[in-house]
Structure formats: structure tokens, C-alpha cells
Design a protein around this motif. Structure first.
Motif, PDB file in Angstrom:
ATOM      1  N   SER A  15      -6.371  37.437 -10.551  1.00  0.00           N
ATOM      2  CA  SER A  15      -7.254  37.849  -9.455  1.00  0.00           C
ATOM      3  C   SER A  15      -8.558  38.442  -9.973  1.00  0.00           C
ATOM      4  O   SER A  15      -9.478  38.686  -9.187  1.00  0.00           O
ATOM      5  CB  SER A  15      -6.534  38.868  -8.567  1.00  0.00           C
ATOM      6  OG  SER A  15      -6.244  40.047  -9.306  1.00  0.00           O
TER       7      SER A  15
ATOM      8  N   ALA B 298     -16.755  35.850 -11.926  1.00  0.00           N
ATOM      9  CA  ALA B 298     -17.401  35.083 -10.865  1.00  0.00           C
ATOM     10  C   ALA B 298     -18.114  33.862 -11.447  1.00  0.00           C
ATOM     11  O   ALA B 298     -18.813  33.947 -12.452  1.00  0.00           O
ATOM     12  CB  ALA B 298     -18.407  35.967 -10.114  1.00  0.00           C
ATOM     13  N   GLY B 299     -17.922  32.725 -10.789  1.00  0.00           N
ATOM     14  CA  GLY B 299     -18.591  31.496 -11.200  1.00  0.00           C
ATOM     15  C   GLY B 299     -17.929  30.763 -12.348  1.00  0.00           C
ATOM     16  O   GLY B 299     -18.444  29.735 -12.807  1.00  0.00           O
TER      17      GLY B 299
ATOM     18  N   THR C  11     -15.719  28.272 -14.386  1.00  0.00           N
ATOM     19  CA  THR C  11     -15.115  26.964 -14.172  1.00  0.00           C
ATOM     20  C   THR C  11     -14.590  26.431 -15.498  1.00  0.00           C
ATOM     21  O   THR C  11     -15.052  26.826 -16.572  1.00  0.00           O
ATOM     22  CB  THR C  11     -16.132  25.958 -13.602  1.00  0.00           C
ATOM     23  OG1 THR C  11     -17.199  25.780 -14.532  1.00  0.00           O
ATOM     24  CG2 THR C  11     -16.694  26.435 -12.267  1.00  0.00           C
TER      25      THR C  11
ATOM     26  N   GLU D   9     -13.572  29.361  -9.981  1.00  0.00           N
ATOM     27  CA  GLU D   9     -13.365  30.652  -9.320  1.00  0.00           C
ATOM     28  C   GLU D   9     -13.946  30.571  -7.906  1.00  0.00           C
ATOM     29  O   GLU D   9     -15.009  30.002  -7.673  1.00  0.00           O
ATOM     30  CB  GLU D   9     -14.060  31.751 -10.118  1.00  0.00           C
ATOM     31  CG  GLU D   9     -13.805  33.159  -9.598  1.00  0.00           C
ATOM     32  CD  GLU D   9     -14.760  33.558  -8.480  1.00  0.00           C
ATOM     33  OE1 GLU D   9     -14.400  34.430  -7.654  1.00  0.00           O
ATOM     34  OE2 GLU D   9     -15.869  32.988  -8.452  1.00  0.00           O
ATOM     35  N   GLY D  10     -13.210  31.135  -6.974  1.00  0.00           N
ATOM     36  CA  GLY D  10     -13.655  31.107  -5.587  1.00  0.00           C
ATOM     37  C   GLY D  10     -13.013  30.005  -4.779  1.00  0.00           C
ATOM     38  O   GLY D  10     -12.965  30.077  -3.552  1.00  0.00           O
ATOM     39  N   ASN D  11     -12.515  28.963  -5.441  1.00  0.00           N
ATOM     40  CA  ASN D  11     -11.810  27.896  -4.728  1.00  0.00           C
ATOM     41  C   ASN D  11     -10.335  28.251  -4.588  1.00  0.00           C
ATOM     42  O   ASN D  11      -9.804  29.058  -5.347  1.00  0.00           O
ATOM     43  CB  ASN D  11     -11.938  26.564  -5.474  1.00  0.00           C
ATOM     44  CG  ASN D  11     -13.365  26.040  -5.452  1.00  0.00           C
ATOM     45  OD1 ASN D  11     -14.234  26.603  -4.783  1.00  0.00           O
ATOM     46  ND2 ASN D  11     -13.594  24.968  -6.170  1.00  0.00           N
ATOM     47  N   ASP D  12      -9.698  27.650  -3.599  1.00  0.00           N
ATOM     48  CA  ASP D  12      -8.250  27.830  -3.442  1.00  0.00           C
ATOM     49  C   ASP D  12      -7.573  26.941  -4.478  1.00  0.00           C
ATOM     50  O   ASP D  12      -7.653  25.710  -4.417  1.00  0.00           O
ATOM     51  CB  ASP D  12      -7.830  27.436  -2.027  1.00  0.00           C
ATOM     52  CG  ASP D  12      -6.395  27.865  -1.727  1.00  0.00           C
ATOM     53  OD1 ASP D  12      -5.702  28.263  -2.697  1.00  0.00           O
ATOM     54  OD2 ASP D  12      -5.984  27.797  -0.571  1.00  0.00           O
TER      55      ASP D  12
END
Length: 405
Positions: free
Chosen positions: A27, A31-32, A34, A75-78
Motif C-alpha cells: 500500500s 506514486a507513479g 510502473t 501505481e494507482g490502478n486496480d
């Protein structure tokens, strides 16, 4: 961090603190961030021995990744995929149901995926009014994204270890071939030397190679095989020198016999002083320099000398020589004895001898006398560092080193 992201498994499956730590780490992804999902899979496959994951579990992980539609984990995607067991079985090459469940548990235990169970334990996705996924329950791939750098490092470590293993294996194979053929040639051509003993040592070394050797096994065998190779070459070299001297003596004798008898007196020394000086010059001549063995081999045989190098490290021959000076005084070896050893053996070999002596100092009654004896033997061409190192690598007591050298 959303504390609600830490969930527990459905039913009787237990929860552990390791699973909690894994979910907290997942968790907290930067951020950002990939990563290519197939690159991560390749890293996991490379590092599978360190992760404790079997090949079938990797096939299941490959199947799970195939259900994620994008090529990159971001990050940020399910990152939750929710295939049924039947779908996973089909994409995992028809794996049995019980094996599938064990493999999924192994992936969770290894921290490569995490479970996100629904209230009834089923895997599904709840969609919003526009047809998009609002909430999904199944297997979360976020740990792969969170640990991507760690997994890449583990893969590089395994690749480097494999390279070291192959290099050590090649070294053993080449040295084994060389020693075998050199001993065979020496025996067949009747070269002088104790070839029976060399043959016995060679056979004993080969017998010690395990069916599935580790890197440590190969390095130990390679060191001893290198020492044996050095001894075999030295024996052949001594044999060649003896033959050359015999040939030169024959030529000299032939020259004298064919010379004019009247000129025979010209070969005699002109005075008793010259007669005395010739033998002294011969006995005082420096023997052929002994080339040192690889530093890594010396340090493997004599690890106790390492702390006496500069800053507690021995990383070069110069460091070993500096450490030998310190150890020499601790062994109560006189400066003159050590200087004489350096002059006769060479500084690197003398330092290596001192390292060997310190390694088994408790077994040597008079280190100074021991070093002078070895120096005298080196002056006569009767000393070799190889047997000393081999004895230490094998764990033999130092009382056997003198006879071995």
C-alpha cells in the motif's frame, strides 16, 4: 496509507504478521511507479531458488499475470485479478486442482501476491453504472510492483552466482585435463619423479568431487587441483633441468677429451684462492625465484592473517607483505631471518610462508628456526609453497607442513 487496505483471508485460512507487513508494503508504493509485468515475472523465475518458489507456482503466477489486461503494473490502478480456478487451470497447462491451491498458497507465502477475499470467499468484480470495475476481489498483484527493485536485485545475484559456478567448473575441468595428461606423459616417457604419489593425489581429488557440487566444493577442489598442477609442472621442470645439465656435462666432457692435451692446464685454476672461491660462489648463488600462488588462494588457506592488513583488510600482495611484518614480530621471528627469507624466496612467497606459519602457530615450537630451515631448503631448491597451502586447505596440522614442502 489507507489502513482499510490491510485485509484478512476468508474462512479457515490463517492470518500472519508476515502477510500484514506485505500488505502494508504494497500500500506504500511510490506514486507513479510502473514496471513491465513480464520483466517482473522473468526476475521472479531467475530468483526462484532464493524465493523458495517451485516451477509449477511460477506457471500459476504467469497465468495470474495473463488476466491483468495492461502490459505494465502501475501505481494507482486496480491490480486485482479474479479468475476462477477453472480459468487458472486452463491457462496453467491443466494443473490439478489440489496442486493449484498449493501453488496459490506458496505465491502468497512468498509475498509475490496477496489475497483480497470477498465476504463469501468468491472471486468477482462489482461494476459501476458505466460498466467499469468498482471493486474487485481475488489476487492482488501489487506486491510484484512494490518489490520490483528487490526482485531484480535477487535475479542479478542468482545470475552472478551461476556465472561464478560456471567459471569454477571450467577451472576444475581444465586443470583436471592438464594434470591427467601431464602425469600420463611423464609416466609413459619415464620422467624422473614420484609420479605414483602424484597419481594417487589426483585420483583422491577426483573422488572428492560430489555428484552435484556446490560453488564452495568446486572452489576447494580447484584450489587443490591448481596446487597439484603446479607440483607436476615443477617436477617436469626439474626433470628438464637435470637432463639439460647431464647434456651439458656430456658436451663438456667431450670438449675436454677432444682438446689438445697441452692446453689442459689452462682449464685449471691459477691459484688455491680461485679454487676456494668457485664453490662458495656456486653455493651462495640465489636460486630461481619462486612465483607466488594467487593471492585469493593464499588468503583462503590462511584467513587468520587478514585482520593484520591495512584497515583490517588484505586486498593485494602489498597488504599481505605489510601484514606479514606485523605477524613476524608476533611470532618472535627475528628481522634478519625474515629478511633472508625475502631475499631467497621473494617477498610475496616469504609473506605467504609467514601467513601459513601464523595459521598454525600453536603447532610450531620455534617459528624463527622453522623459517630459517625453510629458507635454507629454498636456497637449495628443495622448497615449494604449494604443499604448505594444500595442507592448510585440507586442514592438516602444521607439523606436516615441513614434510609436505
Amino acid at each position: 496509507m489507507d489502513r482499510l487496505s490491510v485485509t484478512t483471508p476468508f474462512g479457515r485460512r490463517p492470518m500472519s504478521l508476515a502477510l500484514v507487513r506485505g500488505q502494508i508494503r504494497s500500500s506504500g508504493i511510490k506514486a507513479g511507479k510502473t514496471v513491465d509485468k513480464w520483466k517482473v515475472l522473468r526476475d521472479v523465475c531467475e530468483a526462484r531458488t532464493l524465493l523458495g518458489v517451485q516451477d509449477r507456482a511460477l506457471a500459476v503466477l504467469n497465468a495470474l499475470l495473463s488476466f491483468y489486461p495492461q502490459g505494465e503494473l502501475a501505481e494507482g490502478n486496480d491490480l486485482v485479478v479474479f479468475p476462477s480456478n477453472a480459468q487458472l487451470t486452463h491457462r496453467a497447462n491443466g494443473i490439478a486442482g489440489s496442486t493449484l491451491r498449493r501453488c496459490l498458497a506458496a505465491l502468497v507465502e512468498a509475498g509475490l501476491v496477496s489475497r483480497k477475499d470477498s465476504p463469501n470467499g468468491k472471486r468477482y468484480a462489482r461494476k459501476d453504472g458505466e460498466g467499469g470495475i468498482e471493486e474487485a476481489y481475488g489476487f492482488d498483484l501489487a506486491p510484484l510492483l512494490a518489490r520490483s527493485e528487490e526482485l531484480a536485485g535477487l535475479a542479478q545475484e542468482v545470475a552472478a552466482e551461476r556465472r561464478r559456478f560456471l567459471i569454477a567448473k571450467e577451472r576444475v575441468s581444465l586443470c583436471r585435463r592438464d594434470v591427467r595428461k601431464l602425469i600420463t606423459a611423464a609416466i609413459e616417457e619415464g620422467a624422473s619423479g614420484d609420479w605414483g604419489h602424484a597419481e594417487d593425489m589426483f585420483v583422491a581429488l577426483i573422488a572428492r568431487i560430489p555428484r552435484r557440487p556446490s560453488l564452495k566444493d568446486l572452489l576447494a577442489i580447484a584450489d587443490e587441483m591448481t596446487l597439484l598442477h603446479e607440483e607436476v609442472v615443477n617436477m617436469l621442470d626439474d626433470n628438464a633441468i637435470s637432463e639439460n645439465m647431464a647434456s651439458n656435462d656430456g658436451l663438456s666432457e667431450q670438449h675436454i677429451q677432444n682438446s689438445n692435451p697441452e692446453s689442459f692446464n689452462e682449464l685449471e685454476p691459477s691459484s688455491e684462492k680461485e679454487q676456494d672461491e668457485k664453490p662458495r660462489a656456486k653455493s651462495g648463488a640465489k636460486p630461481k625465484g619462486v612465483q607466488p600462488f594467487p593471492l585469493e588462494m593464499v588468503l583462503r588457506a590462511c584467513p587468520e592473517i587478514k585482520p593484520f592488513g591495512p584497515d583490517g583488510v588484505v586486498s593485494s600482495w602489498r597488504d599481505l607483505m605489510m601484514a606479514a611484518v606485523t605477524v613476524r614480530s608476533m611470532l618472535a621471528v627475528s628481522p634478519s631471518a625474515y629478511e633472508e627469507a625475502c631475499e631467497v624466496m621473494g617477498p610475496a612467497t616469504a609473506a605467504s610462508v609467514v601467513a601459513c606459519m601464523y595459521e598454525r602457530s600453536g603447532h610450531i615450537n620455534s617459528p624463527g628456526g622453522y623459517l630459517r630451515d625453510l629458507t635454507n631448503r629454498a636456497r637449495r631448491g628443495e622448497f615449494s609453497l604449494g604443499p604448505m597451502l594444500m595442507a592448510l586447505l585440507r586442514g592438516a596440522p602444521t607439523s606436516n607442513l615441513a614434510s609436505a614442502s
